[in-house]
Write a protein that holds these residues in place. Structure first.
Motif, PDB file in Angstrom:
ATOM      1  N   LEU A 118       0.952  -1.286  -0.184  1.00  0.00           N
ATOM      2  CA  LEU A 118      -0.038  -0.321   0.038  1.00  0.00           C
ATOM      3  C   LEU A 118       0.732   1.168  -0.087  1.00  0.00           C
ATOM      4  CD1 LEU A 118      -3.268  -0.681   2.412  1.00  0.00           C
ATOM      5  CD2 LEU A 118      -3.269  -0.298  -0.221  1.00  0.00           C
ATOM      6  N   LEU A 119       1.633   1.303   1.118  1.00  0.00           N
ATOM      7  CA  LEU A 119       2.577   2.439   1.049  1.00  0.00           C
ATOM      8  C   LEU A 119       3.314   2.358   0.118  1.00  0.00           C
ATOM      9  CD1 LEU A 119       4.026   4.211   2.412  1.00  0.00           C
ATOM     10  CD2 LEU A 119       6.114   2.854   2.534  1.00  0.00           C
ATOM     11  N   TYR A 120       4.052   1.901  -1.824  1.00  0.00           N
ATOM     12  CA  TYR A 120       4.648   1.820  -2.319  1.00  0.00           C
ATOM     13  C   TYR A 120       3.305   2.346  -3.558  1.00  0.00           C
ATOM     14  CZ  TYR A 120       6.397   0.523  -6.806  1.00  0.00           C
ATOM     15  OH  TYR A 120       6.961   0.443  -8.453  1.00  0.00           O
ATOM     16  N   SER A 172       3.727   5.841  -5.495  1.00  0.00           N
ATOM     17  CA  SER A 172       4.248   5.763  -6.802  1.00  0.00           C
ATOM     18  C   SER A 172       2.629   6.947  -7.263  1.00  0.00           C
ATOM     19  CB  SER A 172       4.023   4.819  -7.282  1.00  0.00           C
ATOM     20  OG  SER A 172       4.753   3.487  -6.525  1.00  0.00           O
ATOM     21  N   ASN A 173       2.075   7.157  -6.473  1.00  0.00           N
ATOM     22  CA  ASN A 173       1.086   7.888  -6.639  1.00  0.00           C
ATOM     23  C   ASN A 173       1.021   9.279  -6.169  1.00  0.00           C
ATOM     24  OD1 ASN A 173      -0.539   6.322  -9.256  1.00  0.00           O
ATOM     25  ND2 ASN A 173      -0.470   5.083  -7.603  1.00  0.00           N
ATOM     26  N   LEU A 174       2.389   9.956  -5.643  1.00  0.00           N
ATOM     27  CA  LEU A 174       1.832  10.935  -4.972  1.00  0.00           C
ATOM     28  C   LEU A 174       1.058  12.085  -5.826  1.00  0.00           C
ATOM     29  CD1 LEU A 174       5.607  11.478  -3.206  1.00  0.00           C
ATOM     30  CD2 LEU A 174       3.530  11.328  -2.671  1.00  0.00           C
ATOM     31  N   ASP A 222      12.621  -1.485  -8.435  1.00  0.00           N
ATOM     32  CA  ASP A 222      12.899  -2.775  -8.442  1.00  0.00           C
ATOM     33  C   ASP A 222      12.525  -4.070  -7.389  1.00  0.00           C
ATOM     34  OD1 ASP A 222      14.316  -1.882 -11.214  1.00  0.00           O
ATOM     35  OD2 ASP A 222      16.352  -1.861 -10.120  1.00  0.00           O
ATOM     36  N   LEU A 223      12.602  -3.159  -6.206  1.00  0.00           N
ATOM     37  CA  LEU A 223      12.051  -4.409  -5.034  1.00  0.00           C
ATOM     38  C   LEU A 223      10.861  -4.506  -5.403  1.00  0.00           C
ATOM     39  CD1 LEU A 223      12.612  -5.140  -2.090  1.00  0.00           C
ATOM     40  CD2 LEU A 223      12.152  -3.575  -1.158  1.00  0.00           C
ATOM     41  N   ILE A 254      12.811   0.860   3.040  1.00  0.00           N
ATOM     42  CA  ILE A 254      10.543   0.656   3.168  1.00  0.00           C
ATOM     43  C   ILE A 254      10.317   1.412   3.955  1.00  0.00           C
ATOM     44  CG2 ILE A 254       8.288   0.291   3.361  1.00  0.00           C
ATOM     45  CD1 ILE A 254       9.771  -2.413   1.612  1.00  0.00           C
ATOM     46  N   SER A 255      11.371   1.162   5.370  1.00  0.00           N
ATOM     47  CA  SER A 255      10.546   2.209   6.377  1.00  0.00           C
ATOM     48  C   SER A 255      11.637   4.187   6.535  1.00  0.00           C
ATOM     49  CB  SER A 255      11.610   1.646   7.882  1.00  0.00           C
ATOM     50  OG  SER A 255      11.309   0.599   8.169  1.00  0.00           O
ATOM     51  N   SER A 256      12.536   4.292   5.246  1.00  0.00           N
ATOM     52  CA  SER A 256      12.855   5.097   5.330  1.00  0.00           C
ATOM     53  C   SER A 256      12.010   6.201   4.085  1.00  0.00           C
ATOM     54  CB  SER A 256      14.237   5.527   3.981  1.00  0.00           C
ATOM     55  OG  SER A 256      15.303   5.270   5.000  1.00  0.00           O
ATOM     56  N   LEU A 257      11.326   5.257   3.024  1.00  0.00           N
ATOM     57  CA  LEU A 257      10.737   6.000   2.342  1.00  0.00           C
ATOM     58  C   LEU A 257       8.995   6.392   3.433  1.00  0.00           C
ATOM     59  CD1 LEU A 257      11.584   4.319  -0.896  1.00  0.00           C
ATOM     60  CD2 LEU A 257      11.323   6.692  -0.703  1.00  0.00           C
TER      61      LEU A 257
END
Length: 533
Positions: A98-100, A104-106, A123-124, A142-145
């Motif tokens: 969900l976070l990705y 990706s749609n900011l 890639d991940l 992922i945590s940083s993002l």
């Protein structure tokens, strides 16, 4: 002999079990340090695996663009005791995916920015292998993002930058380390959480989607003025009328577009709706000024929506918890008094002119002053009153003014510049709400005339509403106190939060977007800051 060997065998077996178990854990630790885990099946779940805390520092050395989030990441994993957050037995978990999707749609959040290490992230998450094994590098990325997303979408610009724009309303405070717990429990919060972001934000987001959809379909054309007509009234016929009709259909002010050149009753309804949404007087006459606002480019309207979404990020959601609340939106020239989250009074207001901008801040209303004196501020005394006295020695007497303790004040009464009542919420800006004898100003569409204080069109109604549940007051007593001609102060039993805000776009509860003039010209500067950030 067997009895003596048996304990020895037990000890040896126990030693071997402990040795192999420790070795197995070290293997996992070493494997994770290199980004692999081949022993996850030895655990009940991925959540039981921990990783070496020293690897956090190594990660940020390799990913310097994310270094500002290092303190948050460390705090997060100290809280989680360095367990994995974003992986389960099947790979990256639901919350991670969900976070990705949100990152990706900011652009859907009105955010235009470069996402650091986006290729690595792609890639991940686009790894087609059936089972993604936990990796320290992937986990920390992922945590940083997550913190990158929280900063952009939930927090917004740095408070120092918002203060540069004259915004002194209290900014919300939130631990995004703790907030992640809520998201993990309820992943849908990442899509819409009105406890984290003001509900108005989500209404603006829906309008942003609508306007971008209009943009994809070609937007709207500029309306050409008919040189034969200076204005348009019901019954008029002109090619311009057909263009106006099409324009109002595109934005939803009209349900259909008949293409007619005649200004008919159907168009009248659309014009009234459009005028209401754009803070114009509610009549049927269409002037070049109205057409000029219709000709504002769609891209400019989208930008206005985006900057106001940003302002929503700055507002503490605690305001919705207040039993009573007064909000003044400066560009709308409007005061709204809420009780139990429902508007009970709406009033036009006059705000500070460009040279005397009304400050954007909040404070608690504590007093109502009936039949007030007006103590002339030193700046007005120097710039206006003293020069007037020099020209006309009778100026003070003619304006019901007098010297008092080395300053000039105006006596209570109908001519008093503060009118018959004022509402005080003590603050360092010396701003308050008050009545005014200049009632005609409320008929103007643009109402930036004051020296900074806020004049209220419905002061008596506001006083009645504030004191409605106070047994010491009745409407008759309030009327008498306002007209007594002697100043009297009353301390409110309950303090009322007053928020003075600045929103040039606002979506009402019917889902209609309202645009207001950028009276202090702050939108462009904020838009530039958002692009820089």
């Amino acid at each position: 002999m067997r009895k003596s060997i048996f304990p020895f065998v037990i000890i040896v077996c126990g030693f071997l079990f402990i040795t192999l178990s420790c070795k197995n854990k070290e293997t996992i630790k070493d494997a994770l340090a290199f980004g692999e885990s081949n022993a996850s099946n030895d655990f009940k779940s991925i959540a039981e695996i921990t990783f070496d805390s020293t690897l956090v520092a190594t990660f940020f050395e390799n990913y310097p663009k994310l270094k500002s989030f290092k303190p948050d990441v460390i705090a997060l994993y100290k809280k989680q005791q360095y367990h994995y957050i974003w992986f389960d037995q099947k790979g990256i978990n639901e919350v991670g995916n969900l976070l990705y999707d949100k990152i990706s749609n900011l652009d859907q959040e009105g955010i235009q920015t470069t996402i650091p290490y986006k290729n690595k992230l792609d890639d991940l998450f686009q790894d087609s292998s059936e089972e993604q094994k936990p990796k320290v590098e992937s986990e920390l990325l992922i945590s940083s993002l997550y913190f990158f997303y929280a900063e952009k979408v939930f927090k917004g610009l740095d408070p120092k930058k918002s203060e540069e724009l004259g915004w002194y309303l209290p900014r919300k405070k939130q631990s995004y380390v703790n907030y992640l717990d809520s998201i993990i429990i309820n992943p849908s919060l990442i899509n819409k959480d009105e406890k984290e972001v003001l509900g108005q934000y989500y209404r603006l987001r829906e309008i942003l989607e609508k306007y971008r959809s209009i943009e994809k379909k070609g937007g709207w054309d500029s309306i050409a003025l008919d040189p034969k007509l200076k204005s348009y009234k019901p019954g008029d016929s002109s090619p311009t009328i057909a263009q106006i009709r099409t324009r109002l259909f595109i934005t939803g002010d009209l349900l259909s577009d008949s293409k007619k050149n005649i200004y008919d009753p159907e168009l009248e309804k659309g014009v009234l709706k459009y005028k209401k949404r754009n803070a114009f007087s509610p009549d049927y006459t269409i002037t070049p000024r109205h057409i000029a606002t219709m000709n504002v480019p769609l891209s400019a309207r989208i930008k206005t929506i985006i900057v106001n979404m940003e302002r929503c990020r700055w507002i503490s959601t605690d305001i919705s918890k207040a039993k009573e609340l007064i909000i003044i939106n400066v560009p709308a020239y409007q005061l709204t008094y809420f009780k139990d989250n429902k508007p009970v009074l709406i009033s036009k207001v006059v705000v500070g002119k460009a040279l005397n901008k009304t400050t954007i801040f909040s404070a608690d209303m504590r007093y109502i002053v009936f039949s007030p004196y007006w103590n002339v501020p030193k700046s007005i005394l120097k710039k206006e009153i003293l020069p007037a006295i020099a020209k006309n020695p009778n100026y003070l007497a003619e304006h019901e003014m007098e010297w008092h303790e080395g300053r000039v004040r105006q006596r209570p009464g109908p001519k008093n510049s503060l009118g018959l009542v004022k509402f005080l919420f003590p603050n360092s800006n010396s701003i308050y709400l008050h009545d005014t004898p200049s009632k005609n100003l409320f008929e103007q569409e643009k109402r930036a005339f004051s020296h900074g204080c806020i004049r209220v069109a419905k002061p008596k109604e506001l006083a009645n509403m504030i004191l409605k549940e106070d047994k010491n007051w009745t409407p008759e007593k309030i009327e008498a106190a306002m007209n007594k001609g002697e100043e009297s102060w009353y301390t409110l039993k309950n303090k009322i939060p007053v928020y003075i805000g600045y929103f040039t776009a606002w979506v009402n509860h019917d889902g209609e977007i309202n645009f207001y003039e950028d009276v202090y010209e702050r939108d462009e500067r904020l838009a530039a800051m958002l692009l820089e950030d």
